[in-house]
Enzyme design. Structure first.
Site, PDB file in Angstrom:
ATOM      1  N   ARG A  32      47.628  41.488  23.992  1.00 49.04           N
ATOM      2  CA  ARG A  32      46.844  41.792  22.654  1.00 49.04           C
ATOM      3  C   ARG A  32      48.029  42.792  21.825  1.00 49.04           C
ATOM      4  NH1 ARG A  32      42.229  39.449  22.169  1.00 49.04           N
ATOM      5  NH2 ARG A  32      40.977  39.366  23.931  1.00 49.04           N
TER       6      ARG A  32
ATOM      7  N   ASP B  84      47.623  35.834  28.460  1.00 52.12           N
ATOM      8  CA  ASP B  84      46.606  36.328  28.825  1.00 52.12           C
ATOM      9  C   ASP B  84      46.560  36.281  30.489  1.00 52.12           C
ATOM     10  OD1 ASP B  84      43.015  35.580  28.076  1.00 52.12           O
ATOM     11  OD2 ASP B  84      44.126  37.038  29.665  1.00 52.12           O
TER      12      ASP B  84
ATOM     13  N   LYS C  20      38.093  49.203  39.906  1.00 53.95           N
ATOM     14  CA  LYS C  20      39.202  49.704  40.785  1.00 53.95           C
ATOM     15  C   LYS C  20      38.729  49.542  42.364  1.00 53.95           C
ATOM     16  CE  LYS C  20      42.521  50.058  38.062  1.00 53.95           C
ATOM     17  NZ  LYS C  20      43.723  48.933  38.244  1.00 53.95           N
TER      18      LYS C  20
ATOM     19  N   ILE D  67      47.349  60.300  33.487  1.00 53.23           N
ATOM     20  CA  ILE D  67      48.970  60.038  33.144  1.00 53.23           C
ATOM     21  C   ILE D  67      49.189  60.749  31.699  1.00 53.23           C
ATOM     22  CG2 ILE D  67      50.790  58.774  32.905  1.00 53.23           C
ATOM     23  CD1 ILE D  67      49.575  59.016  35.960  1.00 53.23           C
TER      24      ILE D  67
ATOM     25  N   TYR E 132      35.074  50.598  34.751  1.00 52.54           N
ATOM     26  CA  TYR E 132      36.454  50.476  35.354  1.00 52.54           C
ATOM     27  C   TYR E 132      36.610  51.141  36.765  1.00 52.54           C
ATOM     28  CZ  TYR E 132      41.433  53.025  35.165  1.00 52.54           C
ATOM     29  OH  TYR E 132      42.450  53.091  35.595  1.00 52.54           O
TER      30      TYR E 132
ATOM     31  N   GLY F 178      51.794  48.975  27.510  1.00 48.46           N
ATOM     32  CA  GLY F 178      50.574  50.002  27.670  1.00 48.46           C
ATOM     33  C   GLY F 178      51.399  51.303  27.995  1.00 48.46           C
ATOM     34  N   GLN F 179      50.789  52.394  28.063  1.00 47.91           N
ATOM     35  CA  GLN F 179      51.427  53.919  28.262  1.00 47.91           C
ATOM     36  C   GLN F 179      52.226  53.649  29.509  1.00 47.91           C
ATOM     37  OE1 GLN F 179      48.404  56.592  29.912  1.00 47.91           O
ATOM     38  NE2 GLN F 179      49.681  58.519  29.290  1.00 47.91           N
TER      39      GLN F 179
END
Ligand code: VAH
Length: 316
Positions: free
Chosen positions: A36, A53, A147, A173, A143, A11-12
């Site tokens: 994925r 996973d 969190k 970000i 989301y 991911g980022q």
């Protein structure tokens, strides 16, 4: 010697964090975990890599045992936009995934679990400016709900079981290496790519939308500095506000125009505007500064200068 596992390593944030951790602790000390998204060849061949996973606790446990992991940076998450399109998936990945990480951490006596939170924990009832660390947490996204629950779970595992879980509340970000996946703040990355490739961009939030943002080098510094902080100095654990800069979409476009004068940006708000409007404009991060010395380095113009240099090399 540290043996680190990074989830969401494709991911980022995870992709750049993995690289920095390998520079710091050695390539073979950091195991990258993806699920994925297909890693690039560079990622795949840069060091130990596993596909699992995180909602499969046995699979997670096997990797932790195989590499004798003592620290997990849990970066895997479904972000705000995809989380609204697929709320059940966001709940499963963000809650069951985190629960598995905490339980495996407990059972295998891991030294540290790093689990980032987000400004998404705040909602429309939260004070918008200089948002306190302790305040109203009534998020309007799945989301954000996951969190808030994640912060509370991490604090519970610390207080109830002594598992050392820590986290920062990341703003949006911005980075040049890996595109973000499915967030409301993704406009602040796409605008750079479009400015360089096409000299124009259609932004999906209003020009005057102000959000807290952070450049990737500061993002990585924050989570590694917190991971290495002296626990005796920490009054907070999983919910540190970290602030870097706040700007409107229009101010970001103006910063880019200083380098690409012909760049034009138009604004066509879509469903993501409502999510952006529920988040604060700036954060009070005095707790992070006092408890573990948080101090960002980049501002909007130094970030833009670095982003344009890096992306011009990559795209042109
Ligand atoms: C998102 N980039 O937009 C993420 C982030 C503060 C927002 O958590 O969903």
């Amino acid at each position: 010697m540290k043996r680190i596992l990074v989830t969401g390593a494709v991911g980022q944030i995870g992709s750049e964090l993995t690289g920095k951790l390998r520079e710091k602790y050695g390539t073979d000390s950091v195991v990258a975990v993806g699920h994925r998204t297909k890693p690039t060849e560079k990622m795949r061949n840069a060091g130990p890599f596993e596909f699992i996973d995180i909602c499969d606790k046995d699979a997670l446990e096997k990797v932790v045992v195989k590499y004798n992991i003592d620290t997990i940076y849990h970066m895997a998450a479904i972000l705000s936009v995809i989380g609204e399109q697929k709320p059940q998936l966001a709940f499963k990945v963000n809650m069951i995934g985190l629960y598995n990480i905490l339980e495996v951490g407990l059972e295998h006596k891991l030294e540290r679990i790093m689990c980032p939170s987000s400004i998404a924990v705040f909602g429309p009832k939260t004070p918008k400016d200089n948002t306190p660390n302790e305040t109203i947490l009534c998020p309007t996204t799945m989301y954000g709900v996951t969190k808030v629950a994640g912060e509370l779970l991490g604090d519970y595992y610390f207080k109830r079981f002594g598992l050392d879980v820590r986290g920062v509340r990341y703003p949006g970000i911005i980075s040049s290496e890996t595109l973000p996946g499915g967030g409301t703040t993704d406009y602040a990355v796409a605008i750079y790519y479009e400015a360089i490739k096409n000299k124009k961009y259609t932004c999906f939030v209003r020009e005057d939308t102000v959000l807290p943002m952070m450049y990737m080098p500061d993002c990585i510094k924050a989570i590694i500095d917190l991971a290495e902080a002296d626990i005796s100095k920490l009054k907070h654990h999983c919910d540190f506000n970290v602030n870097s800069m706040s700007f409107s979409a229009g101010e970001l476009a103006d910063s880019i125009k200083k380098h690409i004068p012909e760049f034009t940006c138009e604004y066509k708000p879509d469903f993501r505007q409502e999510i952006a409007d529920s988040w604060p404009r700036s954060l009070d991060d005095s707790s992070a500064r006092e408890e573990w010395g948080w101090k960002p380095e980049y501002d909007i113009d130094s970030m833009t200068e670095d982003m344009i240099a890096k992306l011009s090399n990559k795209l042109l």
